[in-house]
Scaffold this motif. Structure first.
Motif, PDB file in Angstrom:
ATOM      1  N   ASP A   3     -32.953  30.152 110.725  1.00  0.00           N
ATOM      2  CA  ASP A   3     -31.545  29.930 110.329  1.00  0.00           C
ATOM      3  C   ASP A   3     -31.642  28.984 109.124  1.00  0.00           C
ATOM      4  O   ASP A   3     -30.799  29.135 108.224  1.00  0.00           O
ATOM      5  N   GLU A   4     -32.661  28.179 109.004  1.00  0.00           N
ATOM      6  CA  GLU A   4     -32.887  27.148 108.089  1.00  0.00           C
ATOM      7  C   GLU A   4     -33.220  27.876 106.977  1.00  0.00           C
ATOM      8  O   GLU A   4     -33.008  27.791 105.705  1.00  0.00           O
ATOM      9  N   TYR A   5     -34.164  28.842 107.062  1.00  0.00           N
ATOM     10  CA  TYR A   5     -34.937  29.688 105.905  1.00  0.00           C
ATOM     11  C   TYR A   5     -33.681  30.714 105.286  1.00  0.00           C
ATOM     12  O   TYR A   5     -33.919  30.628 104.039  1.00  0.00           O
ATOM     13  N   LEU A   6     -32.979  31.167 106.059  1.00  0.00           N
ATOM     14  CA  LEU A   6     -31.849  31.965 105.582  1.00  0.00           C
ATOM     15  C   LEU A   6     -30.938  31.392 104.635  1.00  0.00           C
ATOM     16  O   LEU A   6     -30.197  31.988 103.866  1.00  0.00           O
ATOM     17  N   PHE A  12     -33.672  41.015  99.602  1.00  0.00           N
ATOM     18  CA  PHE A  12     -32.354  40.126  99.534  1.00  0.00           C
ATOM     19  C   PHE A  12     -31.648  40.563 100.862  1.00  0.00           C
ATOM     20  O   PHE A  12     -31.750  41.916 101.007  1.00  0.00           O
ATOM     21  N   PRO A  13     -30.872  39.672 101.467  1.00  0.00           N
ATOM     22  CA  PRO A  13     -30.081  40.098 102.715  1.00  0.00           C
ATOM     23  C   PRO A  13     -29.047  40.958 102.376  1.00  0.00           C
ATOM     24  O   PRO A  13     -28.211  40.577 101.555  1.00  0.00           O
ATOM     25  N   PRO A  14     -28.750  42.024 103.028  1.00  0.00           N
ATOM     26  CA  PRO A  14     -27.794  42.738 102.862  1.00  0.00           C
ATOM     27  C   PRO A  14     -26.379  41.969 103.136  1.00  0.00           C
ATOM     28  O   PRO A  14     -26.388  41.299 104.241  1.00  0.00           O
ATOM     29  N   GLU A  21     -23.322  34.985 111.230  1.00  0.00           N
ATOM     30  CA  GLU A  21     -22.730  33.686 111.427  1.00  0.00           C
ATOM     31  C   GLU A  21     -22.652  32.828 110.167  1.00  0.00           C
ATOM     32  O   GLU A  21     -21.612  32.187 109.950  1.00  0.00           O
ATOM     33  N   MET A  22     -23.624  32.762 109.414  1.00  0.00           N
ATOM     34  CA  MET A  22     -23.646  31.943 108.271  1.00  0.00           C
ATOM     35  C   MET A  22     -22.782  32.505 107.210  1.00  0.00           C
ATOM     36  O   MET A  22     -22.089  31.760 106.556  1.00  0.00           O
ATOM     37  N   ILE A  23     -22.456  33.955 106.828  1.00  0.00           N
ATOM     38  CA  ILE A  23     -21.662  34.364 106.014  1.00  0.00           C
ATOM     39  C   ILE A  23     -20.253  34.629 106.650  1.00  0.00           C
ATOM     40  O   ILE A  23     -19.202  35.031 105.756  1.00  0.00           O
ATOM     41  N   GLY A  24     -19.861  34.465 107.794  1.00  0.00           N
ATOM     42  CA  GLY A  24     -18.906  34.594 108.382  1.00  0.00           C
ATOM     43  C   GLY A  24     -18.260  36.086 108.461  1.00  0.00           C
ATOM     44  O   GLY A  24     -17.035  36.216 108.223  1.00  0.00           O
ATOM     45  N   LYS A  25     -19.160  37.109 108.521  1.00  0.00           N
ATOM     46  CA  LYS A  25     -18.823  38.350 108.395  1.00  0.00           C
ATOM     47  C   LYS A  25     -19.778  39.220 109.298  1.00  0.00           C
ATOM     48  O   LYS A  25     -20.875  38.919 109.165  1.00  0.00           O
ATOM     49  N   LYS A  26     -19.328  40.263 110.149  1.00  0.00           N
ATOM     50  CA  LYS A  26     -20.203  41.293 110.682  1.00  0.00           C
ATOM     51  C   LYS A  26     -20.350  42.402 109.792  1.00  0.00           C
ATOM     52  O   LYS A  26     -19.666  42.886 108.944  1.00  0.00           O
ATOM     53  N   LEU A  27     -21.674  42.682 109.960  1.00  0.00           N
ATOM     54  CA  LEU A  27     -22.180  43.899 108.971  1.00  0.00           C
ATOM     55  C   LEU A  27     -22.306  45.116 109.583  1.00  0.00           C
ATOM     56  O   LEU A  27     -22.173  45.318 110.838  1.00  0.00           O
ATOM     57  N   GLU A  28     -21.834  46.414 109.199  1.00  0.00           N
ATOM     58  CA  GLU A  28     -22.137  47.700 109.313  1.00  0.00           C
ATOM     59  C   GLU A  28     -23.455  47.877 109.851  1.00  0.00           C
ATOM     60  O   GLU A  28     -24.459  47.628 108.897  1.00  0.00           O
ATOM     61  N   LYS A  29     -23.795  48.308 111.126  1.00  0.00           N
ATOM     62  CA  LYS A  29     -25.022  48.711 111.448  1.00  0.00           C
ATOM     63  C   LYS A  29     -25.642  49.945 111.575  1.00  0.00           C
ATOM     64  O   LYS A  29     -24.612  50.685 112.409  1.00  0.00           O
ATOM     65  N   VAL A  30     -26.337  50.611 111.124  1.00  0.00           N
ATOM     66  CA  VAL A  30     -26.979  52.174 111.380  1.00  0.00           C
ATOM     67  C   VAL A  30     -28.275  51.974 112.047  1.00  0.00           C
ATOM     68  O   VAL A  30     -28.947  51.530 111.644  1.00  0.00           O
ATOM     69  N   TYR A  87     -40.833  38.604 103.426  1.00  0.00           N
ATOM     70  CA  TYR A  87     -40.669  39.832 103.336  1.00  0.00           C
ATOM     71  C   TYR A  87     -40.185  40.445 104.476  1.00  0.00           C
ATOM     72  O   TYR A  87     -39.662  41.718 104.288  1.00  0.00           O
ATOM     73  N   PHE A  88     -39.894  39.549 105.514  1.00  0.00           N
ATOM     74  CA  PHE A  88     -39.306  40.419 106.690  1.00  0.00           C
ATOM     75  C   PHE A  88     -37.814  39.603 107.101  1.00  0.00           C
ATOM     76  O   PHE A  88     -37.299  40.331 107.866  1.00  0.00           O
ATOM     77  N   ALA A  89     -37.882  38.330 106.726  1.00  0.00           N
ATOM     78  CA  ALA A  89     -36.526  37.693 107.297  1.00  0.00           C
ATOM     79  C   ALA A  89     -35.588  37.613 106.413  1.00  0.00           C
ATOM     80  O   ALA A  89     -34.237  37.716 106.715  1.00  0.00           O
ATOM     81  N   GLY A  90     -35.976  37.171 105.035  1.00  0.00           N
ATOM     82  CA  GLY A  90     -34.889  37.068 103.896  1.00  0.00           C
ATOM     83  C   GLY A  90     -34.084  38.211 103.751  1.00  0.00           C
ATOM     84  O   GLY A  90     -33.062  38.321 103.305  1.00  0.00           O
ATOM     85  N   ASN A  91     -34.750  39.455 104.157  1.00  0.00           N
ATOM     86  CA  ASN A  91     -33.935  40.697 103.687  1.00  0.00           C
ATOM     87  C   ASN A  91     -33.485  41.262 105.164  1.00  0.00           C
ATOM     88  O   ASN A  91     -33.174  42.654 105.214  1.00  0.00           O
ATOM     89  N   LEU A  92     -33.587  40.420 106.236  1.00  0.00           N
ATOM     90  CA  LEU A  92     -33.164  41.123 107.407  1.00  0.00           C
ATOM     91  C   LEU A  92     -33.911  42.077 107.861  1.00  0.00           C
ATOM     92  O   LEU A  92     -33.301  43.303 108.671  1.00  0.00           O
ATOM     93  N   SER A  93     -35.184  42.337 107.487  1.00  0.00           N
ATOM     94  CA  SER A  93     -36.142  43.241 107.594  1.00  0.00           C
ATOM     95  C   SER A  93     -35.662  44.598 107.234  1.00  0.00           C
ATOM     96  O   SER A  93     -36.207  45.602 107.715  1.00  0.00           O
ATOM     97  N   GLN A  94     -35.030  44.772 105.975  1.00  0.00           N
ATOM     98  CA  GLN A  94     -34.824  45.919 105.547  1.00  0.00           C
ATOM     99  C   GLN A  94     -35.893  46.502 104.536  1.00  0.00           C
ATOM    100  O   GLN A  94     -36.145  45.571 103.587  1.00  0.00           O
ATOM    101  N   MET A  95     -36.361  47.567 104.663  1.00  0.00           N
ATOM    102  CA  MET A  95     -37.648  47.862 103.813  1.00  0.00           C
ATOM    103  C   MET A  95     -36.819  48.253 102.400  1.00  0.00           C
ATOM    104  O   MET A  95     -35.838  48.862 102.168  1.00  0.00           O
ATOM    105  N   GLY A  96     -37.586  47.901 101.321  1.00  0.00           N
ATOM    106  CA  GLY A  96     -37.219  48.223  99.815  1.00  0.00           C
ATOM    107  C   GLY A  96     -36.470  47.246  99.257  1.00  0.00           C
ATOM    108  O   GLY A  96     -35.812  47.607  98.142  1.00  0.00           O
TER     109      GLY A  96
END
Length: 313
Positions: free
Chosen positions: A306-309, A176-178, A238-247, A164-173
């Protein structure tokens, strides 16, 4: 207790309950699962119960509407673990445990009771926001009943379930990770404790026969899983090799978002506020009333985030 204690799991088909059943069996405990008639025609839960039976668990018929059936079930075991959900709109399940406490008192044989907690420590949430404070207040009512009844207990504070908190990077609603954009709560640096749910079950079962955890709270705080939201996001980037936009969401904007939400959503927002803005999971020292699980059981190879993700790649 001689040998492995006999364990009754109440709520064994639930999110944590099913894992507790499997962990109990894996540790060699004679394991009983309460088969409630309220299950009705829920075929998935019926099949889960039958699966437990095939793995060696014993199914015990019982119902909260039949007090004697609870007493009879409790008499079969040494340890009772309740995992009935108290999340959001189902908080009334928490107070159903008062009947279970009465059954344990009448049976008189239980050596340890673990009530349904497995989240934030309610004893530290006296100033929680409404309406989420109701859950903590009800858990404290259950604790009071346990202690007034002189029932030996262990409370488990498991912090944040990774699903509920890690796989989605703590995004409500979203669960899955963005991959493009995400929200950061405040400065994103409050320390949070993320727990693989199977590890929660493993640590819980490890504690039930341990004299060090008798009448104490077991805090699950494995050091490598104490991360800020930003640290969690960095692992994903680091896993996806990309920086995400952060709001960034300010504290006030986050609190203001509650007013247009329904009851369950308000509870969720309140809990997120305490975790990510106040740092309620890590802003205290464990005193004499508690023990930390990874120190007690260093042999447990817990899952790092990191293993979990990796499963989300």
């Amino acid at each position: 207790m001689g040998g492995k204690s006999k364990v009754l799991v109440v709520g064994g088909t639930g999110y944590i309950g099913r894992r507790i059943v499997k962990a109990s069996l894996a540790e060699g405990h004679p394991t009983f699962v309460l088969q409630r008639k309220e299950i009705g025609l829920d075929i998935e839960k019926v099949q889960m119960l039958l699966g437990f039976k095939m793995e060696g668990a014993h199914l015990v018929e019982g119902s909260f509407s039949d007090f004697q059936s609870l007493v009879d079930a409790v008499k079969l075991v040494d340890v009772v673990i309740c995992t009935m959900s108290g999340v959001h709109f189902r908080s009334h399940n928490i107070l159903m445990q008062l009947k279970l406490i009465e059954a344990i008192k009448q049976a008189g044989n239980v050596m340890r009771f673990l009530p349904s907690e497995f989240g934030m420590d309610p004893a530290r949430m006296g100033d929680a926001l409404e309406p989420g404070n109701v859950t903590f207040e009800e858990k404290m009512r259950v604790r009071k009943a346990i202690e007034e009844s002189n029932i030996p207990f262990t409370y488990v504070s498991a912090n944040c379930f990774a699903g509920y908190f890690a796989g989605n990077l703590s995004q409500m609603g979203n669960l899955f990770p963005p991959r493009d954009k995400l929200y950061i709560y405040g400065d994103g640096n409050s320390k949070v404790i993320f727990m693989d749910e199977d590890d929660v079950a493993t640590y819980t079962i490890k504690s039930i026969d341990d004299p060090r955890t008798l009448n104490k709270t077991v805090y699950l705080q494995p050091p490598d899983n104490i991360l800020s939201q930003r640290q969690l996001v960095e692992k994903w980037e680091e896993m996806i090799g990309k920086k995400l936009e952060k709001v960034t969401i300010s504290e006030q904007d986050f609190l203001n978002s509650m007013k247009d939400l329904d009851y369950a959503e308000q509870v969720g927002v309140g809990h997120f506020y305490h975790i990510f803005y106040e740092g309620c999971l890590t802003n205290f020292e464990i005193g004499e009333e508690g023990e930390e699980a990874s120190k007690l059981y260093p042999e447990v190879k817990y899952t790092r985030m990191d293993e979990y993700l990796k499963m989300y790649l």
